[in-house]
Motif scaffolding. Structure first.
Motif, PDB file in Angstrom:
ATOM      1  N   THR A  25       0.833  -1.201   0.000  1.00 53.84           N
ATOM      2  CA  THR A  25       0.000   0.000   0.000  1.00 53.84           C
ATOM      3  C   THR A  25       0.869   1.253   0.000  1.00 53.84           C
ATOM      4  O   THR A  25       1.771   1.389   0.835  1.00 53.84           O
ATOM      5  N   GLU A  31     -10.398   6.827   2.448  1.00 52.57           N
ATOM      6  CA  GLU A  31      -9.265   5.966   2.087  1.00 52.57           C
ATOM      7  C   GLU A  31      -8.709   6.403   0.747  1.00 52.57           C
ATOM      8  O   GLU A  31      -9.441   6.501  -0.243  1.00 52.57           O
ATOM      9  N   LYS A  79      -4.827   1.682  -1.752  1.00 52.65           N
ATOM     10  CA  LYS A  79      -5.154   0.270  -1.582  1.00 52.65           C
ATOM     11  C   LYS A  79      -3.938  -0.553  -1.983  1.00 52.65           C
ATOM     12  O   LYS A  79      -3.026  -0.040  -2.654  1.00 52.65           O
ATOM     13  N   ALA A  84     -11.057  -1.861   0.434  1.00 50.30           N
ATOM     14  CA  ALA A  84     -11.008  -0.399   0.410  1.00 50.30           C
ATOM     15  C   ALA A  84     -12.190   0.030  -0.460  1.00 50.30           C
ATOM     16  O   ALA A  84     -12.064   0.270  -1.656  1.00 50.30           O
TER      17      ALA A  84
END
Length: 404
Positions: free
Chosen positions: A35, A355, A358, A368
């Motif tokens: 990530t 968010e 990912k 996500a």
């Protein structure tokens, strides 16, 4: 692949073998480590993971045995079930290489083309698909990139000029599957040829395109007097449309086997976990009857998708695939993916909307949810939009009158 399913005992042994292998080889904490990383780390991780699978015999199960594959449809189902259950990374970087490029070479390539490229793909050679253009997306047959045959002292070449769009992973690719028009006077589907293009050829310019999520795996490819040797032509000249349709239709069922298992084992599991997480008011969404009904519906739809995919691959082995069967699977999967990820974004609430990253080696079922939902819309577009797929289903599958 063979069309004879192995005995149940053999499948049980394979499952046990795969579970042991996954425990020893699936990288611990790979989602966190993948990530927010850069391109170099992503490529290095993907290539290392591919070689781990290759050494175990799991990288290209759908290829013929003489090229490193040979698994039956039933064995492939077990393989993808166990990889998904172990939350193994996806081979996103090698996807075009091991599926579309390999299918093209095995179906329509020459012996020399297969000997040159199939072992190289196993060694890590990366491919990109150069089909879509700014004015030829859903109507791919309207492509304008041209390839003109010219004689050279060392043999004929095709001089290519044009532009390709939405070429996923082109910035990392070594070779390209290229469609170009070789007969401008012919009806649009009859004047296209299919080429293998070395991405180091002079005259190529690859430019990444940043999308709404912030990723840049899409690229534009500009071709200015790019020369392709005539021996890199796949199939007869001006028959590239037929080559592309045959190879992509044959391959879609193979790729969907894996994607269906990922959606069931990773996507649905992540959705259930999200529904079990208390919200700001302390309540768990899963305690709501309507939420449980939706989860049960997704479970049933995924079971149907798995059955469709397995049936398609098994009938491909026996030569009994219908002209619209792959289109049915594509529409079913892409729209189920949208519904499932959309529900995840709804249940996760505002927290999911913040968010921004990912895991780079996951699919669109990472958990996500907002990013997954945005990415899911890609699946209704590539390979022919779902509107085009429905036309194929109606005309070729159901025998309805052709669209005006």
């Amino acid at each position: 692949m063979t069309s004879v399913a192995p005995a149940a005992r053999d499948l049980a042994e394979l499952r046990a073998e795969l579970r042991a292998w996954c425990r020893a080889n699936v990288p611990t904490g790979w989602r966190r480590a993948q990530t927010g990383i850069g391109d170099e780390e992503f490529v290095a991780f993907q290539k290392d993971w591919f070689q781990r699978l290759r050494r175990a015999g799991y990288a290209v199960p759908h290829w013929p045995a003489e090229w490193g594959g040979g698994m039956s449809a039933a064995e492939q189902m077990v393989l993808y079930q166990e990889l998904a259950a172990a939350d193994a990374p996806r081979l996103v970087l090698a996807f075009v290489s091991i599926h579309h490029a390999a299918s093209t070479l095995l179906t329509a390539g020459t012996d020399e083309q297969r000997r040159r490229h199939l072992p190289a793909i196993l060694d890590g050679e990366l491919w990109v698909q150069g089909f879509s253009e700014p004015e030829a997306g859903s109507d791919l047959a309207s492509l304008r990139t041209t390839a003109r045959r010219e004689s050279r002292p060392g043999g004929d070449v095709f001089v290519v000029n044009g532009q390709k769009l939405w070429a996923s992973g082109a910035v990392h690719a070594d070779w390209c599957l290229l469609l170009a028009r070789t007969d401008p006077a012919a009806p649009k589907r009859r004047g296209i040829s299919y080429f293998l293009l070395d991405m180091c050829t002079p005259g190529l310019d690859v430019r990444p395109i940043r999308n709404a999520i912030g990723d840049a795996h899409f690229c534009e490819i500009f071709l200015n007097d790019v020369e392709i040797p005539a021996e890199n032509l796949v199939g007869p000249e001006n028959a590239g449309w037929q080559v592309a349709q045959a190879t992509l239709a044959a391959e879609r069922g193979m790729t969907m086997l894996e994607l269906a298992e990922r959606l069931g084992n990773v996507g649905l599991r992540a959705l259930v976990d999200t529904c079990r997480t208390p919200g700001p008011d302390g309540r768990r969404p899963i305690d709501d009857t309507l939420v449980r009904d939706r989860l049960a519906g997704f479970d049933a739809e995924i079971a149907g998708l798995r059955a469709l995919c397995r049936d398609l691959v098994e009938r491909h082995d026996t030569g009994a695939v219908g002209p619209a069967d792959a289109s049915v699977v594509k529409v079913y999967y892409s729209e189920l993916l949208q519904r499932l990820t959309g529900f995840g974004a709804e249940i996760a609430g505002l927290a999911a909307h913040t968010e921004l990253a990912k895991p780079a080696s996951s699919g669109w079922e990472s958990g996500a949810w907002l990013l997954d939902f945005l990415g899911s819309w890609e699946w209704t577009i590539p390979g022919g939009t779902n509107e085009i797929q429905r036309t194929i289903i109606g005309e070729r599958g159901l025998g309805l009158p052709r669209e005006p």
